[in-house]
Design a protein around this motif. Structure first.
Motif, mmCIF file in Angstrom:
data_model
loop_
_atom_site.group_PDB
_atom_site.id
_atom_site.type_symbol
_atom_site.label_atom_id
_atom_site.label_comp_id
_atom_site.label_asym_id
_atom_site.label_seq_id
_atom_site.Cartn_x
_atom_site.Cartn_y
_atom_site.Cartn_z
ATOM 1 N N ARG A 130 -4.974 38.776 -43.600
ATOM 2 C CA ARG A 130 -3.979 38.037 -42.816
ATOM 3 C C ARG A 130 -3.568 36.762 -43.550
ATOM 4 N NH1 ARG A 130 -1.676 37.796 -38.065
ATOM 5 N NH2 ARG A 130 -2.814 39.585 -37.258
ATOM 6 N N MET A 131 -4.537 36.065 -44.108
ATOM 7 C CA MET A 131 -4.207 34.834 -44.837
ATOM 8 C C MET A 131 -3.434 35.150 -46.113
ATOM 9 S SD MET A 131 -5.185 32.629 -42.770
ATOM 10 C CE MET A 131 -4.560 31.306 -43.790
ATOM 11 N N SER A 307 -2.426 32.979 -37.558
ATOM 12 C CA SER A 307 -3.332 32.960 -38.713
ATOM 13 C C SER A 307 -4.375 31.856 -38.621
ATOM 14 C CB SER A 307 -2.529 32.789 -40.005
ATOM 15 O OG SER A 307 -2.013 31.480 -40.109
ATOM 16 N N SER A 310 -7.820 33.111 -38.075
ATOM 17 C CA SER A 310 -8.477 33.652 -39.270
ATOM 18 C C SER A 310 -8.939 32.531 -40.191
ATOM 19 C CB SER A 310 -7.512 34.579 -40.025
ATOM 20 O OG SER A 310 -7.214 35.723 -39.259
#
Length: 583
Positions: A130-131, A307, A310
């Motif tokens: 995701r990052m 995000s 995360s």
């Protein structure tokens, strides 16, 4: 803008911050070049209107040259933007995963008792993925759009502040709506992440325990529970996407109202004779471009909010204290001394004021009922966990001051829970001492009585043994573990019922190998069978995390108490035998 808070907020490395700066710079250049194309089109249209009004045809060559130059600059700047965003991010992902792996390698073992494997896997894979999208698609584009739009807004205000306000009023309102929904979006993201971890955990549990599930006829019940977790995850994801979509699209609609207000204000100014049609035409062309990065930015900001969950999970790993210490370990001998040791696991006290000495050249056995703290003592002796009180010294050196990896060079461990890798027999044994020759590995294998089963494998020592040795029996896996310890030949040996998984014949053979391994070393043995410790030099009896008795086997038998009681109980159980059902 790109300080320490920014770096932590998005879990970036130092190089990642530099990459973001490059991506932002080239995004600004790209947006300005594209807007320059709008300016070229405006100049062309203005020239065309003037020449047509004068009855003279426009010269095509300068126009063509301008378009060629614009196309070249557009290609060049877009290429640099691609390299500065997508091209650099893959190195950042690699560096981040290595940082996480390095952090996990240095964390004390107690940390892993509090986090399940599915959760850590989700961080290493899902959160980093995701990052990765944020680093490549969001940061450079978003901050670049902020800067380029600010520059363009100043230019528009200089041209005509009335049309500029009519064009841009919706932008702050739209972003205000999105930022106002931030807490709700982040809460939805947290729920989605927790649901995803539950699904991963359920799948992993099913795969690891498939034999037990089938043996107890629990397939339908277990699968029904797994399906519920998947359905919950899907439902939470849909709800989260709906909430995010409503705010993003709502913000986009509000921003697009700027087109209508620009036309209305422009028409009024034209009718009043304050501007001409070409200026309104310029603003209408600018609107088609100035909203494009903002359309993307609205979705990007929503993704940034999501995000953050995360990034916070990754930062939680980086913030967890690691086990550190000196890079040099020079003990005077290898006596292990527990001095009033206290240990609590997750705030639950496990050991209380434990003191004993395991002397070099002797076998010290830890015995006691289940849950008394035997395995905990062995792991604390190797600093796999850190004590919460007292001291543990090896050769006079406090092990809390020594880096765990340096400390463990002097330890060989054979625990009941054997860990093997999905590799060959040869490489699994070679883990005991990297760089050992094949001949040395095979000599250790023969000493551990591995030759018998290895010779029957399809490729001998080069046979892959599956995940955690799935293709081997429990006794075979245990013998590979013993072969590792023999190959390492460290001065301290920790044994946790090392022969528990072997049959009587192989147990006798391996005990001979262990005798060679243990000669002259500091040996700490965890034993459940009293006959195993009959030849120990010193016995420490643990009960409820405390030392109940300690001394030689003979002295403890004469003293009576818990040790003698355990010996007598096991002697009685040895007489037990199966008897058939009688009518």
């Amino acid at each position: 803008m790109f300080g320490a808070n920014f770096q932590r907020k998005y879990a970036l490395t130092d190089q990642g911050v530099q990459n973001t700066k490059k991506g932002t710079f080239w995004t600004v250049i790209v947006n300005l070049v594209v807007m320059g194309g709008v300016g070229i089109l405006y100049l062309v249209m203005s020239g065309l209107m003037e020449t047509l009004a004068g009855g003279v045809l426009p010269v095509a060559l300068p126009v063509l040259a301008g378009l060629v130059i614009f196309a070249f600059l557009s290609f060049l700047t877009h290429l640099q933007q691609y390299k500065a965003t997508y091209g650099l991010v893959y190195g950042e992902v690699k560096a981040t995963r290595l940082r996480l792996a390095e952090r996990l390698r240095k964390l004390p073992l107690g940390f892993f008792g509090k986090r399940d494997l599915a959760d850590l896997t989700e961080t290493l894979m899902g959160d980093v993925n995701r990052m990765e999208h944020v680093w490549s698609h969001v940061l450079g584009y978003l901050y670049g759009s902020y800067i380029s739009t600010a520059v363009i807004a100043v230019c528009l205000l200089w041209y005509d502040w009335r049309l500029a306000l009519a064009c841009l009023w919706g932008v702050p309102v739209a972003f205000g709506l999105l930022f106002g929904s931030r807490k709700l979006t982040e809460r939805q993201a947290e729920q989605i992440k927790r649901a995803a971890v539950r699904v991963s955990d359920g799948m992993q549990e099913a795969l690891e325990n498939v034999r037990e599930i089938r043996a107890t006829n629990q397939e339908e019940r277990y699968l029904a529970g797994l399906y519920r977790k998947i359905d919950d995850h899907e439902r939470i994801m849909i709800r989260g996407e709906l909430v995010t979509g409503l705010f993003v699209n709502g913000a986009s609609v509000i921003m697009r109202l700027g087109v209508a207000t620009t036309i209305l204000v422009g028409a009024g100014l034209i009718l009043s004779g304050q501007i001409d049609f070409m200026l309104l035409f310029l603003f209408l062309m600018v609107i088609t471009r100035i909203y494009a990065p903002f359309d993307q930015s609205l979705a990007l900001i929503a993704e940034l909010f999501v995000s953050q969950v995360s990034a916070d999970r990754m930062n939680a790993l980086f913030d967890t204290p690691i086990a550190e210490g000196a890079e040099v370990f020079q003990p005077q001998g290898h006596d292990i001394v527990f001095d009033h040791v206290e240990f609590a696991y997750d705030k639950e006290a496990v050991l209380h004021d434990v003191s004993f000495t395991a002397k070099e050249g002797e076998i010290t056995a830890l015995v006691g009922p289940s849950g008394s703290g035997k395995s905990t003592c062995a792991r604390l002796a190797a600093r796999l966990w850190d004590i919460t009180g007292g001291t543990i010294k090896v050769g006079g050196v406090d092990i809390a001051t020594v880096d765990p990896e340096v400390l463990l060079t002097d330890y060989s461990m054979v625990f009941q829970d054997v860990v093997l890798f999905d590799d060959t027999v040869m490489e699994n044994i070679r883990l005991g001492r990297r760089g050992a020759s094949d001949a040395e590995v095979m000599a250790a294998a023969r000493a551990a009585n591995c030759e018998e089963f290895v010779s029957k494998l399809p490729q001998g020592y080069q046979t892959p043994i599956g995940e955690n040795g799935a293709k081997l029996s429990g006794g075979e896996r245990q013998r590979i573990s013993i072969a590792r310890a023999l190959l390492k030949n460290a001065p301290i040996v920790l044994l946790d019922e090392a022969t528990a998984s072997l049959d009587v014949e192989n147990e006798t053979k391996v005990q001979g190998a262990l005798s060679r391994l243990l000669a002259g070393k500091t040996v700490l043995v965890i034993a459940h069978r009293m006959r195993t410790v009959a030849g120990a030099d010193h016995i420490v009896v643990l009960k409820d995390g405390k030392v109940a008795q300690q001394g030689s086997p003979q002295a403890l038998m004469a003293e009576g108490g818990l040790f003698r009681h355990m010996v007598e109980l096991q002697s009685e159980s040895a007489q037990w035998q199966l008897s058939g059902a009688r009518p």
